[in-house]
Design a protein around this motif. Structure first.
Motif, PDB file in Angstrom:
ATOM      1  N   LYS A  64       4.928 -13.012  -3.460  1.00  0.00           N
ATOM      2  CA  LYS A  64       3.710 -12.527  -3.844  1.00  0.00           C
ATOM      3  C   LYS A  64       2.813 -11.604  -3.150  1.00  0.00           C
ATOM      4  CE  LYS A  64       3.591 -16.067  -7.296  1.00  0.00           C
ATOM      5  NZ  LYS A  64       4.837 -15.871  -7.756  1.00  0.00           N
ATOM      6  N   ASN A  65       3.479 -10.869  -2.570  1.00  0.00           N
ATOM      7  CA  ASN A  65       2.776  -9.864  -1.503  1.00  0.00           C
ATOM      8  C   ASN A  65       3.039  -8.488  -1.570  1.00  0.00           C
ATOM      9  OD1 ASN A  65       1.921 -11.732   0.668  1.00  0.00           O
ATOM     10  ND2 ASN A  65       1.937  -9.714   1.859  1.00  0.00           N
TER      11      ASN A  65
ATOM     12  N   ILE B 209       8.884 -10.542  -4.768  1.00  0.00           N
ATOM     13  CA  ILE B 209       8.100 -10.417  -5.905  1.00  0.00           C
ATOM     14  C   ILE B 209       7.852 -11.773  -6.483  1.00  0.00           C
ATOM     15  CG2 ILE B 209       8.087  -9.824  -8.211  1.00  0.00           C
ATOM     16  CD1 ILE B 209       9.860  -7.147  -7.617  1.00  0.00           C
TER      17      ILE B 209
ATOM     18  N   ARG C  88       1.998  -6.766   4.357  1.00  0.00           N
ATOM     19  CA  ARG C  88       0.371  -6.937   4.246  1.00  0.00           C
ATOM     20  C   ARG C  88      -0.262  -5.675   5.026  1.00  0.00           C
ATOM     21  NH1 ARG C  88      -0.214 -12.054   6.199  1.00  0.00           N
ATOM     22  NH2 ARG C  88       0.385 -13.360   4.021  1.00  0.00           N
TER      23      ARG C  88
ATOM     24  N   HIS D  42       2.443  -5.182  -4.027  1.00  0.00           N
ATOM     25  CA  HIS D  42       1.510  -4.651  -5.191  1.00  0.00           C
ATOM     26  C   HIS D  42       1.889  -3.151  -5.467  1.00  0.00           C
ATOM     27  CE1 HIS D  42      -0.839  -8.171  -4.832  1.00  0.00           C
ATOM     28  NE2 HIS D  42      -0.909  -8.114  -3.514  1.00  0.00           N
TER      29      HIS D  42
ATOM     30  N   ASP E  80       0.897  -1.171   0.091  1.00  0.00           N
ATOM     31  CA  ASP E  80       0.016  -0.055   0.065  1.00  0.00           C
ATOM     32  C   ASP E  80       0.903   1.186  -0.098  1.00  0.00           C
ATOM     33  OD1 ASP E  80      -2.492   1.355   0.016  1.00  0.00           O
ATOM     34  OD2 ASP E  80      -2.678   1.247   2.258  1.00  0.00           O
TER      35      ASP E  80
ATOM     36  N   GLU F 146       2.161  -2.999 -13.107  1.00  0.00           N
ATOM     37  CA  GLU F 146       1.072  -2.265 -12.250  1.00  0.00           C
ATOM     38  C   GLU F 146       0.928  -0.781 -12.503  1.00  0.00           C
ATOM     39  OE1 GLU F 146       0.337  -4.356  -8.602  1.00  0.00           O
ATOM     40  OE2 GLU F 146       1.890  -5.702  -9.061  1.00  0.00           O
ATOM     41  N   CYS F 147       1.848  -0.055 -12.676  1.00  0.00           N
ATOM     42  CA  CYS F 147       1.931   1.330 -12.540  1.00  0.00           C
ATOM     43  C   CYS F 147       2.826   1.949 -13.449  1.00  0.00           C
ATOM     44  CB  CYS F 147       2.354   1.506 -11.114  1.00  0.00           C
ATOM     45  SG  CYS F 147       2.827   3.411 -10.699  1.00  0.00           S
TER      46      CYS F 147
ATOM     47  N   SER G 130       0.502  -1.019  -7.538  1.00  0.00           N
ATOM     48  CA  SER G 130      -0.099  -0.346  -8.299  1.00  0.00           C
ATOM     49  C   SER G 130      -0.341   1.045  -7.953  1.00  0.00           C
ATOM     50  CB  SER G 130      -1.621  -0.991  -8.182  1.00  0.00           C
ATOM     51  OG  SER G 130      -2.216  -1.077  -7.045  1.00  0.00           O
TER      52      SER G 130
END
Ligand SMILES: Nc1ncnc2c1ncn2[C@@H]1O[C@H](COP(=O)(O)OP(=O)(O)OP(=O)(O)O)[C@@H](O)[C@H]1O
Length: 694
Positions: free
Chosen positions: A242-243, A238, A221, A245, A2, A279-280, A247
């Motif tokens: 896989k945690n 990565i 997380r 993100h 986040d 993603e971004c 974006s």
């Protein structure tokens, strides 16, 4: 993730002609041979040169084992050990004609204050009150407004010029306006943590190895706004957890880009950039580097979008350059491309000493004694080419110099002995120990840190006054980064490069990169020994001081050498320890990059002479250059200049902040209660200590 920001942190050609040696008025006429530096002497024997070290020597070594600390009676019983003279049969010392290198000078600071930037008042007061900074450095003045405008930027400026804040301030300014605020206590790196003090909703985090993947996963997380990570560790997350993100990434900072590439992490960077791009697309990107190599330019091409090039090195690249920017620019001879350049702080004075192999050890020891015993508050870093060399010299100096100075000799102040303090730092030490050493040296007013290139980059150690390069670096960039540990943020500092006469051409090689070095004579370094009567020959012990000339210097150097030789030869175990260190030196010597081979070639080493600099009286019989060369394949020293396989291998060898740190046996990093993040000091300081093999 986040997160809103993501940062990687890491942690004239002149000919060497013969010179006529100029001695003091007591010296004989100039001669070519180094032996003529001083009056001729006969073969030295231990008995003749028995030193009169006082104090703790007896405590440390058994008189039977350690002849240097024996009583007079023991001396009489001791057979006279023949040892080759330090001052005979040495190669000629060439005369150095230093080219005049054009130097532009730069003042690190500007007269502009942070409060003129229109930053959040809390951020301004944190900078002023917590960081206790008021004026911006030049790189900060140029970078912060550009980054605040939302532009991508390629930022390069000299070592110790304040690049960290140059991106941290605009990043925090931009993130503090975030809408979604995460309630979580903060713990992070010095600078980021301090800047974030008033903005409790911005949560920093670090991934650097040394922690369990599970706890990092849990932290990710919960949500992190500023993630500082090493490339390897991030790639690991990565791919495996896989945690993460990407974006919502707003900032991508690639700090110490040259260092990341030097260590062969291009592939990891590609993986990360692909993952982020997938993603971004819309974000602000910053790339920072002290040097601008082809590799850095490549990385800038693939990671930055229409960037502003901010450089205090070159006015033509500088959009915001106010008048008066003065800097020494260094460019690569291969490309003569201005982009491939670095800068040296103006407040840094560089010296080189040409020292015959036999005399290297005593010269280094004399230099250290000068700094520690006869000058106030000197903090010196000595660079070696391998962990073994650091360990060898550290232990040797502890057991000889330190123990011998328990009782101050006449000529030194009473507190002089307490000024002698040795620390060492290399990649074979446990992470916790490295951290402790780093902290201790950081907070010390004085001392000598013996280290490998683990400490060459990124480490921000305050008030270092001298950098000594006992083993020459493998590239000009490495040279710049090593000396960059002193003269930081406008402070004064000096550096000394010790070269063998056969390596004199290296000065010209550095000069072709516009690196300006003055010569300091070996005998000037050795002359400190005349200040310390513990190096007087025993037969003169009770004599009042007599004229101090070259002869006296030579004799005292011989006494000091005999201290080392006696210590090393006091047991079989120590002899084999010294041989191993010698072997390590030759191995490292055999791995200079091809372009430097004409200067640093093992075949030009005189093993018997080099052996002396390890306290060995003779060259080990079973040690030939070719034997060592055969073994070297397994233990290559990194060629930091080229992106070759050896760098990848180095990358494997090194378990650092740059790697994932997921391999077994990683020392636990202490985490603070409640947050569980490592007590890392700053983006690149402590994490760099994670390097294992260098
Ligand atoms: N404006 C300022 N005023 C006073 N001190 C500053 C200022 N900016 C930075 N510093 C201090 O200067 C030191 C060097 O800063 P920093 O480590 O960011 O340099 P750098 O350019 O990244 O160096 P390197 O390339 O060697 O990593 C740090 O101790 C930092 O706290």
């Amino acid at each position: 993730m986040d997160g809103a920001a993501f940062s990687f942190g890491m942690g004239t050609q002149a000919k060497a002609t013969k010179r006529k040696y100029q001695t003091s008025s007591e010296a004989p006429p100039a001669k070519r041979r180094n032996e003529a530096l001083f009056l001729p002497t006969k073969k030295t024997c231990v008995k003749e040169t028995q030193m009169n070290f006082k104090g703790k020597a007896q405590k440390t070594f058994s008189p039977k084992k350690y002849s240097a600390s024996t009583s007079d009676r023991n001396q009489e019983e001791k057979p006279c050990i023949k040892t080759s003279s330090l001052f005979k049969n040495n190669p000629e010392i060439p005369e150095l004609h230093r080219p005049v290198v054009k130097q532009v000078q730069e003042k690190v600071f500007t007269s502009d204050a942070f409060h003129e930037l229109g930053l959040h008042p809390h951020l301004i007061s944190t900078i002023n009150m917590v960081l206790k900074m008021s004026s911006m450095t030049r790189v900060q003045k140029q970078s912060i407004p550009t980054l605040l405008e939302g532009r991508d930027a390629l930022v390069r400026s000299q070592t110790g010029s304040g690049k960290t804040l140059a991106y941290c301030i605009p990043m925090v300014q931009s993130l503090q306006a975030m809408k979604s605020k995460i309630q979580l206590a903060l713990q992070s790196f010095d600078i980021v943590q301090k800047l974030l003090k008033p903005f409790t909703w911005i949560v920093p985090g670090v991934l650097m190895g040394g922690e369990k993947r599970k706890s990092e996963k849990a932290r990710l997380r919960k949500g992190i706004n500023i993630l500082i990570s090493t490339p390897g560790r991030l790639v690991d997350h990565i791919k495996s957890t896989k945690n993460i993100h990407f974006s919502r990434i707003q900032w991508l900072v690639l700090d110490e880009a040259d260092r990341i590439l030097d260590l062969g992490f291009e592939k990891d960077l590609t993986v990360i950039l692909n993952a982020v791009n997938a993603e971004c697309q819309k974000r602000q990107n910053v790339l920072l580097s002290a040097t601008l190599t082809e590799g850095v330019a490549w990385l800038a091409d693939i990671s930055l979008h229409n960037p502003v090039s901010i450089s205090v090195l070159d006015e033509s690249h500088d959009q915001f350059n106010p008048k008066g920017t003065v800097i020494q620019e260094v460019s690569s001879p291969q490309t003569s491309d201005k982009r491939d350049s670095f800068a040296i702080p103006e407040s840094l004075t560089q010296y080189v000493a040409l020292v015959p192999s036999k005399l290297r050890l005593v010269t280094l020891a004399a230099f250290i004694l000068q700094k520690c015993k006869f000058e106030k508050d000197q903090k010196t870093i000595v660079f070696f080419s391998s962990c073994e060399l650091v360990e060898f010299h550290y232990n040797l100096f502890l057991e000889t110099l330190l123990s011998s100075t328990g009782a101050p000799a006449s000529g030194s102040s009473p507190s002089a002995s307490s000024r002698l303090k040795f620390l060492r730092l290399h990649g074979n030490m446990e992470q916790e120990e490295r951290t402790a050493v780093f902290q201790e040296f950081s907070h010390s007013k004085r001392g000598v840190l013996l280290c490998t290139d683990v400490a060459a980059r990124g480490l921000d150690l305050p008030h270092v006054t001298w950098i000594v390069q006992y083993n020459a670096p493998s590239s000009p960039a490495e040279y710049i980064h090593r000396i960059g540990r002193t003269a930081r943020i406008g402070c004064r500092g000096s550096s000394l490069l010790i070269l063998a006469p056969s390596e004199a051409e290296y000065v010209n090689s550095l000069a072709s990169h516009k690196i300006n070095i003055s010569e300091i004579k070996m005998e000037d370094i050795l002359s400190v020994l005349t200040k310390d009567d513990c190096f007087k020959r025993r037969q003169w012990e009770n004599q009042k001081s007599h004229a101090v000339g070259p002869q006296e210097i030579r004799e005292r150097a011989t006494v000091l050498q005999s201290v080392f030789e006696d210590y090393v030869h006091s047991s079989e175990r120590r002899v084999s320890w010294a041989k191993k260190a010698l072997q390590s030196f030759i191995r490292a010597y055999a791995t200079y990059p091809r372009e430097l081979k004409p200067i640093f070639h093992v075949r030009s080493l005189h093993l018997g002479h080099v052996a002396k600099s390890f306290g060995l009286r003779d060259a080990p019989q079973n040690l030939s250059v070719s034997a060592v060369k055969k073994r070297k394949a397994k233990l290559k020293r990194p060629d930091l200049h080229k992106r070759t396989e050896s760098k990848h291998r180095l990358a494997e060898i090194l378990r650092s902040e740059y790697s994932s740190g997921m391999e077994a046996g990683v020392a636990k990093v202490k985490s603070r209660a409640g947050v569980g993040r490592p007590a890392a000091r700053r983006r690149s300081a402590l994490p760099s200590l994670g390097l294992r093999k260098k």
